[in-house]
Design a protein around this motif. Sequence first.
Motif, PDB file in Angstrom:
ATOM      1  N   ARG A 227       3.039   3.856  -2.424  1.00 38.32           N
ATOM      2  CA  ARG A 227       3.044   4.189  -3.853  1.00 38.32           C
ATOM      3  C   ARG A 227       4.345   4.812  -4.328  1.00 38.32           C
ATOM      4  NH1 ARG A 227      -1.835   4.868  -1.834  1.00 38.32           N
ATOM      5  NH2 ARG A 227      -3.667   4.089  -2.909  1.00 38.32           N
TER       6      ARG A 227
ATOM      7  N   VAL B 250       0.824  -1.214   0.000  1.00 34.53           N
ATOM      8  CA  VAL B 250       0.000   0.000   0.000  1.00 34.53           C
ATOM      9  C   VAL B 250       0.860   1.267   0.000  1.00 34.53           C
ATOM     10  CG1 VAL B 250      -1.974  -1.131   1.034  1.00 34.53           C
ATOM     11  CG2 VAL B 250      -0.284  -0.071   2.534  1.00 34.53           C
TER      12      VAL B 250
ATOM     13  N   ARG C 224      -8.369  -4.972   4.521  1.00 34.02           N
ATOM     14  CA  ARG C 224      -7.987  -3.843   3.677  1.00 34.02           C
ATOM     15  C   ARG C 224      -8.978  -2.694   3.710  1.00 34.02           C
ATOM     16  NH1 ARG C 224      -6.906  -7.109  -1.458  1.00 34.02           N
ATOM     17  NH2 ARG C 224      -8.733  -8.068  -0.547  1.00 34.02           N
TER      18      ARG C 224
ATOM     19  N   THR D  17      -6.184   4.144  -0.479  1.00 32.65           N
ATOM     20  CA  THR D  17      -5.911   2.720  -0.269  1.00 32.65           C
ATOM     21  C   THR D  17      -7.170   1.978   0.190  1.00 32.65           C
ATOM     22  OG1 THR D  17      -3.569   3.061   0.108  1.00 32.65           O
ATOM     23  CG2 THR D  17      -4.546   1.128   1.171  1.00 32.65           C
TER      24      THR D  17
ATOM     25  N   GLU E 267      -3.428   9.518   0.365  1.00 38.07           N
ATOM     26  CA  GLU E 267      -3.027   8.195  -0.147  1.00 38.07           C
ATOM     27  C   GLU E 267      -3.655   7.076   0.679  1.00 38.07           C
ATOM     28  OE1 GLU E 267      -0.950  10.694   0.281  1.00 38.07           O
ATOM     29  OE2 GLU E 267       0.253  10.956  -1.533  1.00 38.07           O
TER      30      GLU E 267
END
Length: 387
Positions: free
Chosen positions: A318, A316, A357, A333, A329
């Motif tokens: 980037r 996760v 997640r 995710t 970000e």
Amino acid sequence: MESWKRRLRMGMVGGGQGAFIGAVHRIAAALDQQIELVAGCFSRDPANTKLTGAQLYLDPARCYDSFQAMAEAEARLPADKRIDFVAIVTPNAAHYPAAVAFLDAGIHVVCDKPMTCSIEEAEDLVTRVEKTGLVFALTHNYTAHPLIRHARELFRSGRMGTVRKVVAEYLQDWLARPVERDGSKQAGWRTDPAQSGVGGALGDIGSHAFNLAEYVTGERVVELSCDKTTFVQGRRLDDDANILLRFAGGAKGILTCSQIATGEENALKLRVYAAEGGIAWEQENPNYMKLYRLGEPVRTLGRGHCDYLTPEAMAVTRTPAGHPEGYLEAFATLYVGAVEAIRRHIDGKPMPTADYRFPTVHDGLRGVKFIHRAVESAQKGGVWVTL
Ligand SMILES: NC(=O)c1ccc[n+]([C@@H]2O[C@H](COP(=O)([O-])OP(=O)(O)OC[C@H]3O[C@@H](n4cnc5c(N)ncnc54)[C@H](O)[C@@H]3O)[C@@H](O)[C@H]2O)c1
């Protein structure tokens, strides 16, 4: 067409002109190019919805006057046109009726926290999600920071030993003055029990700290004792709370949340101490985390180091280490996780059983129970209540 060959179509409820989190959701949804916003009811005011829709280049026919009309109309569209999911980003009280409208229409839901205003509503959403099998993702966005994912693995794998003490803090100062009386839209509904629910700071930010503590440790809070205060005169909900926590595995904890902590901006901090080691992480400096091992010097872990971070953390991240990532970000995710689950549902593939997640409807129910039990404890003078 298989969903893997196209972007997912998203609708939004809330997030009109002058709103805060709707724009964050739109940025997060756009970041990984998996999602396209095609419809919305951005406000209770149809003129605001039309203006917002125009600024987002949406088809005016898919900018709706109410979320009920939107759910019904979208469900009637052909499968290759209708939205795959909706993001609900209204004040808290509208989460439940909007979620019900879209689940009933067979549409997946991404919803902001706290999930609902009552435990009954939260339990009803759990039942509806289980019955329909639809995806319900709750945006406790802090769970998606790479170093939080790393910490989670450290504790859950047993590498840190038994968790003994948890300190979760979420401190802000933006409600230190009665800004709700000076026209602050965000303060207005957050201090109104009819729109916010029974918790003030407890619901708005305490729920994030609670969620993060359980997410990282893998331990469930079973009892709590709460002392809450309303420091700003005339305000109807708490703006400060201090809570003692007892976890199922024997750990003890402190959770403190405040929106009158002068000088603090968005100070969400988590410290967890286990028998063999501990961590300290701060969302205002999320690219670094302190790692403690008993008898060893303190280490500072950085985000983006494949040589020592877990695959769950690296999955996760980037940008390479040193290029800061943060709030947006992590938010994105969660969308990546939700999108994958929605694609699986559309394509008839098996759903992941325990998906870490993105927080689910079950985490939503935990959060709503936490708020209500904390308020109950405080109202009874801080007695211990079970959760
Ligand atoms: N995850 C996070 O970090 C985070 C941060 C801030 C807010 N939030 C949550 O997001 C939600 C919204 O917070 P905000 O600060 O953006 O509020 P806001 O007041 O800035 O925006 C709310 C928007 O919802 C619209 N709205 C209200 N009722 C509606 C309805 N029935 N139909 C359609 N639109 C409607 C309003 O017109 C406004 O555009 C809250 O539940 C809050 O707890 C989460």
